[in-house]
Design an enzyme around this catalytic site. Structure first.
Site, PDB file in Angstrom:
ATOM      1  N   ARG A 132      55.480  69.442 -19.969  1.00 14.73           N
ATOM      2  CA  ARG A 132      54.798  68.163 -20.286  1.00 14.73           C
ATOM      3  C   ARG A 132      55.678  67.044 -20.823  1.00 14.73           C
ATOM      4  O   ARG A 132      55.191  65.935 -21.011  1.00 14.73           O
ATOM      5  CB  ARG A 132      53.638  68.395 -21.268  1.00 14.73           C
ATOM      6  CG  ARG A 132      52.599  69.383 -20.798  1.00 14.73           C
ATOM      7  CD  ARG A 132      51.840  68.893 -19.581  1.00 14.73           C
ATOM      8  NE  ARG A 132      50.726  69.786 -19.243  1.00 14.73           N
ATOM      9  CZ  ARG A 132      50.464  70.200 -18.021  1.00 14.73           C
ATOM     10  NH1 ARG A 132      51.210  69.812 -17.003  1.00 14.73           N
ATOM     11  NH2 ARG A 132      49.451  71.002 -17.781  1.00 14.73           N
TER      12      ARG A 132
ATOM     13  N   ASN B 222      55.765  67.776 -12.647  1.00 15.49           N
ATOM     14  CA  ASN B 222      54.635  66.838 -12.773  1.00 15.49           C
ATOM     15  C   ASN B 222      54.499  66.257 -14.182  1.00 15.49           C
ATOM     16  O   ASN B 222      53.458  66.329 -14.820  1.00 15.49           O
ATOM     17  CB  ASN B 222      53.318  67.473 -12.305  1.00 15.49           C
ATOM     18  CG  ASN B 222      52.869  68.657 -13.142  1.00 15.49           C
ATOM     19  OD1 ASN B 222      53.665  69.271 -13.848  1.00 15.49           O
ATOM     20  ND2 ASN B 222      51.597  68.986 -13.072  1.00 15.49           N
TER      21      ASN B 222
ATOM     22  N   ASN C 227      43.771  75.728 -11.406  1.00 13.16           N
ATOM     23  CA  ASN C 227      44.030  75.455  -9.992  1.00 13.16           C
ATOM     24  C   ASN C 227      45.283  76.208  -9.535  1.00 13.16           C
ATOM     25  O   ASN C 227      46.351  75.962 -10.084  1.00 13.16           O
ATOM     26  CB  ASN C 227      44.242  73.944  -9.794  1.00 13.16           C
ATOM     27  CG  ASN C 227      44.333  73.577  -8.331  1.00 13.16           C
ATOM     28  OD1 ASN C 227      43.959  74.368  -7.464  1.00 13.16           O
ATOM     29  ND2 ASN C 227      44.847  72.406  -8.044  1.00 13.16           N
TER      30      ASN C 227
ATOM     31  N   ASP D 286      52.601  79.796 -14.752  1.00  9.72           N
ATOM     32  CA  ASP D 286      51.866  78.530 -14.577  1.00  9.72           C
ATOM     33  C   ASP D 286      51.311  78.072 -15.925  1.00  9.72           C
ATOM     34  O   ASP D 286      50.202  77.537 -16.010  1.00  9.72           O
ATOM     35  CB  ASP D 286      50.749  78.637 -13.523  1.00  9.72           C
ATOM     36  CG  ASP D 286      50.268  77.261 -13.052  1.00  9.72           C
ATOM     37  OD1 ASP D 286      50.857  76.241 -13.474  1.00  9.72           O
ATOM     38  OD2 ASP D 286      49.299  77.202 -12.281  1.00  9.72           O
TER      39      ASP D 286
HETATM   40  O1  DOR Z   1      45.921  74.711 -13.132  1.00 13.98           O
HETATM   41  C1  DOR Z   1      46.873  74.021 -12.869  1.00 13.98           C
HETATM   42  N1  DOR Z   1      47.436  73.227 -13.792  1.00 13.98           N
HETATM   43  N2  DOR Z   1      47.378  74.038 -11.625  1.00 13.98           N
HETATM   44  C2  DOR Z   1      48.335  73.192 -11.226  1.00 13.98           C
HETATM   45  O2  DOR Z   1      48.742  73.263 -10.106  1.00 13.98           O
HETATM   46  C3  DOR Z   1      48.854  72.159 -12.149  1.00 13.98           C
HETATM   47  C4  DOR Z   1      48.680  72.582 -13.544  1.00 13.98           C
HETATM   48  C5  DOR Z   1      48.899  71.474 -14.523  1.00 13.98           C
HETATM   49  O3  DOR Z   1      49.882  70.731 -14.418  1.00 13.98           O
HETATM   50  O4  DOR Z   1      48.101  71.368 -15.465  1.00 13.98           O
HETATM   51 ZN    ZN Z   2      50.242  74.654  -8.947  1.00  5.01          ZN
END
Ligand code: DOR
Ligand code: ZN
Length: 421
Positions: free
Chosen positions: A56, A86, A272, A299
């Site tokens: 983050r 991201n 996700n 993840d």
């Molecule tokens: O659950 C998820 N959270 N899947 C993702 O692909 C991105 C991630 C996030 O950046 O929070």
């Molecule tokens: Zn992902």
């Protein structure tokens, strides 16, 4: 540099022995040390390596920073983590990946390896400067638009071709966006019952099928993020049998939890790809054991309270995972230490080309390792997490195993189950 003697430790479940950590490496034989740790009943594993972490920073330091995420990682037994791109700004330039890499070095708790974005701003339109990120100080080898799918097949092909020059990998978040518009959870019986728009398994499977063909066509390396369905496992099985250069990961939560949990409407279970059915969970476990799925990746997706404690439809997807990954895997696989070391340390290091991690705990090897007490049980308390976010799906759950100590190049980052700094 303080030396440590781990007395009576079991290396990967083997019979008790003494392990001497000196000058950053595993030293040969026993011998004297500055500090002795009674490691009776403890198992030593090579330090865990996470290929999929969201730290983050920059941008959402209220949810996590490189430092707090690194501390969570060390407490989870990790010595290296790969930070997803991201962030805000997106890690799509040499400048941003170098910033993340430098912050990781400053925190000094795990090796933080930035992942670069595939496309500018994760927008899926224009390829990012992959070469500049690869030749930067951060030495990026893995590229991913994770959170988004590289949906354009021509762009995906170009990216696969481009990274061949430096043996890079494209890590795909496999989600055909046209098939998941408005999706809130797994498409199936439970979504029908709850009246929530479904995320069908085929949206993942179709992209994996396309991408293994593209990777085969250009002879490049594809890594599939967070595989979540039985059908994806079959696509991967066939691709691997044909010799396609594809690797894949599964998350701890997809190995344990199912879509039934969405019936609580508690957004802590929104993720996700979404939690799937019991049949999918069974197929994922089997694939991990067989090696069709190469690794476990967390993840780890920390989110601020206001992004998670709200209505299901408005909540961000994702769960924190670094501090519970090994206990969850232990609860799923049992004490299969060799397999755990392979899927959580050696294979991820190998896939990423990360030297110095995932090595045997033999004399001369860098002392990157973690000590686990398999007999301990822990009730997960979100308030006790080192992560800045609290969105764990395991609150109040009892999980096996406690990470007692972690060493990064011979220096403890965790001792007695507590972070050293
Ligand atoms: O659950 C998820 N959270 N899947 C993702 O692909 C991105 C991630 C996030 O950046 O929070
Ligand atoms: Zn992902």
């Amino acid at each position: 540099m303080t030396s440590y003697l781990l007395k009576g430790v079991s290396v990967l479940g083997g019979s008790p022995t003494d392990l001497l950590i000196k000058d950053g490496v595993i030293a040969s034989g026993g011998g004297k040390a500055d500090e002795t740790i009674d490691a009776t009943g403890l198992v030593a594993l090579p330090g865990l390596v996470d290929l999929h972490t969201h730290l983050r920073e920059p941008g959402r330091e209220d949810a996590e920073t490189v430092e707090t995420g690194s501390r969570a990682a060390a407490l989870g037994g990790y010595t290296a983590v790969f930070a997803m791109a991201n962030t805000s700004p997106v890690a799509d330039t040499a400048g941003v990946v170098e910033q993340v890499w430098r912050l990781g070095r400053e925190a000094g708790l795990v090796d933080v390896q930035p992942i670069g974005a595939v496309t500018v701003g994760l927008a899926g339109k224009q390829m990012a400067e992959l070469g500049a990120m690869a030749t930067s100080a951060a030495n990026v080898r893995i590229f991913s638009d994770d959170g988004h799918c590289v949906a354009d097949p021509r762009l995906m092909r170009r990216a696969l071709e481009y990274v061949k020059a430096f043996d890079g990998i494209i890590a795909q978040h496999a989600e055909e966006p046209r098939l998941t518009e408005g999706a809130q959870m797994h498409e199936g019986e439970v979504s029908t019952r709850l009246g929530l728009t479904g995320w069908p398994a085929v949206a993942e499977e179709a992209i994996i099928a396309r991408d293994v063909l593209l990777a085969e066509h250009v002879g490049s390396r594809l890594h599939v993020c967070h595989v979540s369905t039985a059908g994806s496992v079959e696509v991967l099985r066939q691709a691997k049998a044909r010799g396609v250069r594809v690797t894949a990961e599964v998350t701890p939560h997809h190995l344990l939890l199912t879509d039934e949990l969405a019936a609580s409407y508690d957004p802590v279970y929104k993720v996700n790809p979404p939690l799937r059915t019991g049949k999918d969970v069974e197929a994922l476990r089997q694939a991990l054991i067989e090696g069709v799925i190469d690794i476990v990746a967390t993840d780890h997706a920390p989110h601020a309270v206001e992004d998670k404690e709200c209505e299901w439809a408005y909540a961000r997807p994702g769960m924190v995972g670094l501090e519970t990954a090994l206990p969850v895997v232990l609860s799923v696989l049992g004490e299969q230490w060799e397999l755990i070391a392979e899927r959580m340390s050696r294979a991820p290091a190998r896939i990423a080309g990360l030297t110095g991690h995932g090595t045997d705990l033999s004399p001369g090897s860098p002392a990157n390792l973690t000590l686990v007490d398999p007999a301990a049980r822990r009730v997960v308390d979100p308030a006790e997490l080192a992560s800045r976010s609290r969105n764990t799906p395991y609150a109040g759950t009892t999980l096996p195993g406690r990470i007692v100590a972690t060493f990064l190049r011979g220096e403890p980052t965790v001792l007695d189950g507590k972070a050293v700094k």
